[in-house]
Motif scaffolding. Structure first.
Motif, PDB file in Angstrom:
ATOM      1  N   ASN A   1      -1.349  16.043 -33.348  1.00 34.31           N
ATOM      2  CA  ASN A   1       0.083  15.702 -34.064  1.00 34.31           C
ATOM      3  C   ASN A   1       1.265  16.619 -33.624  1.00 34.31           C
ATOM      4  O   ASN A   1       0.957  17.889 -33.366  1.00 34.31           O
ATOM      5  CB  ASN A   1       0.119  16.141 -35.730  1.00 34.31           C
ATOM      6  CG  ASN A   1      -0.786  15.106 -36.469  1.00 34.31           C
ATOM      7  OD1 ASN A   1      -1.599  15.465 -37.345  1.00 34.31           O
ATOM      8  ND2 ASN A   1      -0.864  13.804 -36.257  1.00 34.31           N
ATOM      9  N   GLY A   2       2.162  15.836 -33.175  1.00 35.98           N
ATOM     10  CA  GLY A   2       3.370  16.600 -32.635  1.00 35.98           C
ATOM     11  C   GLY A   2       3.211  16.915 -31.139  1.00 35.98           C
ATOM     12  O   GLY A   2       4.122  17.404 -30.702  1.00 35.98           O
TER      13      GLY A   2
ATOM     14  N   GLY B   1       3.458  14.708 -28.757  1.00 38.02           N
ATOM     15  CA  GLY B   1       4.430  13.806 -27.951  1.00 38.02           C
ATOM     16  C   GLY B   1       4.188  12.682 -27.639  1.00 38.02           C
ATOM     17  O   GLY B   1       4.811  11.860 -26.913  1.00 38.02           O
ATOM     18  N   LYS B   2       3.097  12.003 -28.427  1.00 37.26           N
ATOM     19  CA  LYS B   2       2.731  10.609 -28.251  1.00 37.26           C
ATOM     20  C   LYS B   2       3.968   9.407 -28.542  1.00 37.26           C
ATOM     21  O   LYS B   2       4.297   8.890 -27.574  1.00 37.26           O
ATOM     22  CB  LYS B   2       1.641  10.263 -29.173  1.00 37.26           C
ATOM     23  CG  LYS B   2       0.316  11.069 -28.789  1.00 37.26           C
ATOM     24  CD  LYS B   2      -0.860  10.633 -29.784  1.00 37.26           C
ATOM     25  CE  LYS B   2      -0.533  11.036 -31.090  1.00 37.26           C
ATOM     26  NZ  LYS B   2      -0.278  12.863 -31.431  1.00 37.26           N
ATOM     27  N   SER B   3       4.574   9.729 -29.556  1.00 35.50           N
ATOM     28  CA  SER B   3       5.566   8.728 -29.865  1.00 35.50           C
ATOM     29  C   SER B   3       6.787   8.947 -29.010  1.00 35.50           C
ATOM     30  O   SER B   3       7.545   8.275 -28.644  1.00 35.50           O
ATOM     31  CB  SER B   3       5.886   8.911 -31.320  1.00 35.50           C
ATOM     32  OG  SER B   3       4.915   8.641 -32.126  1.00 35.50           O
ATOM     33  N   THR B   4       7.044  10.152 -28.529  1.00 29.69           N
ATOM     34  CA  THR B   4       8.103  10.502 -27.667  1.00 29.69           C
ATOM     35  C   THR B   4       7.903   9.834 -26.390  1.00 29.69           C
ATOM     36  O   THR B   4       8.773   9.167 -25.802  1.00 29.69           O
ATOM     37  CB  THR B   4       8.231  11.958 -27.372  1.00 29.69           C
ATOM     38  OG1 THR B   4       8.470  12.638 -28.704  1.00 29.69           O
ATOM     39  CG2 THR B   4       9.478  12.355 -26.560  1.00 29.69           C
TER      40      THR B   4
ATOM     41  N   GLN C   1       5.738   3.962 -34.844  1.00 31.05           N
ATOM     42  CA  GLN C   1       4.711   4.189 -35.936  1.00 31.05           C
ATOM     43  C   GLN C   1       5.224   3.948 -37.304  1.00 31.05           C
ATOM     44  O   GLN C   1       4.252   3.300 -37.915  1.00 31.05           O
ATOM     45  CB  GLN C   1       4.682   5.716 -35.665  1.00 31.05           C
ATOM     46  CG  GLN C   1       3.544   6.543 -36.283  1.00 31.05           C
ATOM     47  CD  GLN C   1       3.457   7.945 -35.776  1.00 31.05           C
ATOM     48  OE1 GLN C   1       4.460   8.397 -35.254  1.00 31.05           O
ATOM     49  NE2 GLN C   1       2.443   8.657 -36.231  1.00 31.05           N
TER      50      GLN C   1
ATOM     51  N   LYS D   1      10.795  25.133 -36.093  1.00 34.46           N
ATOM     52  CA  LYS D   1      10.573  23.814 -36.634  1.00 34.46           C
ATOM     53  C   LYS D   1      11.262  23.668 -37.995  1.00 34.46           C
ATOM     54  O   LYS D   1      11.479  22.708 -38.531  1.00 34.46           O
ATOM     55  CB  LYS D   1       9.201  23.630 -36.454  1.00 34.46           C
ATOM     56  CG  LYS D   1       8.698  23.025 -35.541  1.00 34.46           C
ATOM     57  CD  LYS D   1       7.858  21.679 -35.648  1.00 34.46           C
ATOM     58  CE  LYS D   1       7.817  21.020 -34.340  1.00 34.46           C
ATOM     59  NZ  LYS D   1       8.774  20.494 -33.866  1.00 34.46           N
TER      60      LYS D   1
ATOM     61  N   GLN E   1      14.527  21.928 -38.347  1.00 32.07           N
ATOM     62  CA  GLN E   1      14.499  20.537 -38.013  1.00 32.07           C
ATOM     63  C   GLN E   1      14.730  19.636 -39.193  1.00 32.07           C
ATOM     64  O   GLN E   1      14.234  19.958 -40.072  1.00 32.07           O
ATOM     65  CB  GLN E   1      13.124  20.268 -37.051  1.00 32.07           C
ATOM     66  CG  GLN E   1      13.291  19.130 -36.240  1.00 32.07           C
ATOM     67  CD  GLN E   1      11.844  18.906 -35.536  1.00 32.07           C
ATOM     68  OE1 GLN E   1      11.501  20.116 -34.788  1.00 32.07           O
ATOM     69  NE2 GLN E   1      11.453  18.012 -35.392  1.00 32.07           N
TER      70      GLN E   1
ATOM     71  N   SER F   1       7.527  14.612 -36.348  1.00 33.91           N
ATOM     72  CA  SER F   1       6.435  13.282 -36.191  1.00 33.91           C
ATOM     73  C   SER F   1       5.861  12.810 -37.387  1.00 33.91           C
ATOM     74  O   SER F   1       5.941  13.784 -38.410  1.00 33.91           O
ATOM     75  CB  SER F   1       5.697  13.919 -35.177  1.00 33.91           C
ATOM     76  OG  SER F   1       4.517  14.811 -35.813  1.00 33.91           O
TER      77      SER F   1
ATOM     78  N   GLY G   1       2.648  12.803 -38.263  1.00 35.81           N
ATOM     79  CA  GLY G   1       1.728  13.776 -38.894  1.00 35.81           C
ATOM     80  C   GLY G   1       2.333  15.118 -39.427  1.00 35.81           C
ATOM     81  O   GLY G   1       1.923  15.690 -40.286  1.00 35.81           O
ATOM     82  N   GLU G   2       3.644  15.451 -38.677  1.00 35.08           N
ATOM     83  CA  GLU G   2       4.158  16.606 -39.372  1.00 35.08           C
ATOM     84  C   GLU G   2       4.972  16.069 -40.644  1.00 35.08           C
ATOM     85  O   GLU G   2       4.939  17.120 -41.629  1.00 35.08           O
ATOM     86  CB  GLU G   2       5.525  17.270 -38.362  1.00 35.08           C
ATOM     87  CG  GLU G   2       4.812  17.780 -36.957  1.00 35.08           C
ATOM     88  CD  GLU G   2       5.715  17.879 -36.107  1.00 35.08           C
ATOM     89  OE1 GLU G   2       5.508  18.694 -35.187  1.00 35.08           O
ATOM     90  OE2 GLU G   2       6.789  17.173 -35.914  1.00 35.08           O
TER      91      GLU G   2
END
Ligand SMILES: Nc1ncnc2c1ncn2[C@@H]1O[C@H](COP(=O)(O)OP(=O)(O)OP(=O)(O)O)[C@@H](O)[C@H]1O
Ligand SMILES: [Mg+2]
Length: 489
Positions: free
Chosen positions: A36-37, A39-42, A69, A392, A395, A401, A403-404
């Motif tokens: 999680n976090g 950077g996959k979605s990024t 997602q 973080k 943020q 993300s 998962g975050e």
């Protein structure tokens, strides 16, 4: 074809990618994985050219369709006159084809002519997947497409992927999805900020990565032993001054070449849910509840009670009314008839996979401060445990993300002494390690719990005492035979 060359990317001071390159060939099926976090979605965002890159080059040849997602508001969907117009804007498909996809993703109850605006986040996300699949792009990008599906829906997605004749990039924490028809795995290493490429499926990736880690450890051990023996030689002091200087230099050189030991993946620390506040023997009872949406009767005379500390599993296929019942229990919806009786000392904590209780514009720390009156030191230490660094916590929730966000929601449960937890799919978006930690915390929890989950393993280990089956509307003691029903429709 997708080619990424020497790409670096960061959000403010937070580096996500450091000089990465990758290639996805025509008709290749690629699994993109990482904690999680990582950077996959990024990365998927950068490839779909929704975002600007800092440095580097992203080149895409061919048509592309990308489903993010989570979808809360999609202008294309909000502006479409009907579900059908959204799914097939150019009217290139027959109704029966569109219906087949709706069935596959467990949306057959929707009417093609209805508007899609009022649907839930999960339904919208699934519609967006169907829209992308119907468009048959050269490159199909799917970010966790099975989050809102049960076993049958997952199987449908798997079959679709294996028969799709063009390129696919798919992100999933559901590892069985990446064990069929996948040509290669791209792994985002959250420590090095690099991408590692492994040929084959997820299972092969795990094996290859373990071999690679073991090899590095071995090399490290051999080099370290060599350095140590040279250092001992130096201590003996039998060499000439010149030899000593040379030996010293060699030791320095070897030290520099020492391979970096792979660090253990950072994960959630073990979590303990607080002792629940003491309440009555029956925290909650549901008396003859019925609920319809239009002509559609969702709940018909549902009747049960919960005992203190009891775990109840809510089982039923998508659309059977689980989420409706959950929303009535927590007071977000009201029943047409019947009532929910709550104990005077009931403290109910609610977790929803769509995170509709969050204010996305608020920062992480403010979200916690608003929810509970604890001192800042305590809040920061809990957030640290949930891997929210100093940077973080400022943020905004909306930019976290998937998962975050789940981690934050669980932190909120941990900060309060609830005596009933109502959990609707609490592992969505979580990487495998975090899923395990949440499961262990829930197993130890002393309060009552109503849980919805499509993950067999999860329900099995939680060992509920009773089960409510929907839409049959039947309550029973838990037997392991019900496990088969957890994942099926
Ligand atoms: N707009 C933003 N501003 C600041 N940080 C951001 C922003 N968007 C994402 N991030 C951070 O960048 C990191 C990568 O996020 P990303 O969503 O790509 O992760 P992910 O690998 O998809 O994770 P998950 O498995 O949880 O979905 C996360 O730490 C996230 O908090
Ligand atoms: Mg993501």
């Amino acid at each position: 074809m997708i080619s990424v060359q020497n790409l670096s990317f960061s959000y403010g001071g937070h580096i996500v990618f450091d000089d990465i390159s990758l290639l996805v060939n025509d008709n290749q099926k690629v699994g993109l994985v990482g904690p999680n976090g990582a950077g996959k979605s990024t990365l998927l965002g950068l490839i779909s050219q929704n975002q600007q890159t800092d440095i580097g080059r992203v080149q895409v040849v061919g048509s592309i369709a990308s489903v993010p997602q989570e979808i809360k508001h999609d202008p294309a969907l909000d502006n479409s006159s009907s579900i059908r117009a959204y799914l097939d804007p150019e009217h290139e498909h027959y109704d029966f084809e569109v219906t087949k996809f709706l069935k596959g993703l467990e949306l057959s109850r929707l009417n093609l002519t209805d508007s899609a605006k009022l649907l839930s986040g999960g339904q919208k996300t699934r519609l967006a997947i169907i829209r992308a699949l119907l468009a048959e792009p050269d490159i199909l990008i799917l970010d966790e497409p099975t989050n809102y599906l049960d076993t049958k829906g997952k199987k449908w997605v798997m079959d679709f992927i294996s028969t799709y004749q063009k390129s696919i990039i798919i992100v999933s924490h559901d590892l069985s999805l990446l064990d069929h028809s996948i040509d290669k795995i791209l792994f985002i290493n959250a420590h090095t900020k690099k991408i590692e490429e492994y040929k084959g499926t997820y299972a092969q990736f795990l094996k290859l990565r373990e071999e690679k880690i073991n090899l590095t450890k071995k090399q490290h051990k051999a080099s370290a032993a060599h350095i140590q023996s040279m250092q001992e030689g130096l201590r003996m002091g039998t060499q000439s001054v010149k030899q000593r200087i040379q030996l010293q230099k060699r030791i320095e050189r070897e030290k520099e070449k020492l391979p970096e030991l792979p660090r253990e993946a950072a994960g959630l620390k073990n979590i303990r849910l607080p002792e629940p506040t003491r309440g009555g023997q029956i925290p909650l009872s549901v008396n003859h509840i019925s609920k319809s949406y239009g002509d559609n009767k969702i709940l018909d005379n549902v009747n049960f009670y919960l005992e203190r500390g009891e775990k109840l599993a809510l089982i039923g296929k998508n659309g059977a009314g689980k989420s409706t019942l959950v929303k009535i229990l927590v007071g977000l919806e009201s029943p047409d008839s019947g009532e929910v009786v709550r104990d005077v000392n009931l403290k109910l904590g609610y977790y929803s996979q769509e995170h509709e209780v969050f204010d996305f514009a608020e920062t992480v720390i403010k979200t916690i401060q608003n929810a509970c009156h604890l001192n800042d030191g305590h809040i920061r230490s809990i957030l640290g445990k949930f891997m929210f660094s100093e940077q973080k916590i400022y943020q905004t929730v909306g930019t976290l993300s998937g998962g975050e966000k789940t981690r934050l929601a669980i932190a909120l449960l941990v900060l309060q002494d609830y005596n009933l937890l109502v959990l609707d799919e609490p592992t969505t978006y979580l990487d495998v390690l975090s899923q395990r930690i949440i499961l262990e915390a829930l197993k130890e929890y002393k309060g009552a719990m109503i849980i919805v989950s499509h993950t067999e393993e999860f329900i099995k280990e939680l060992a509920p005492s009773r089960v409510l089956l929907l839409p049959e509307n039947r309550i029973d003691h838990w037997h392991d035979e019900y496990l088969a029903k957890v994942g099926e429709v």
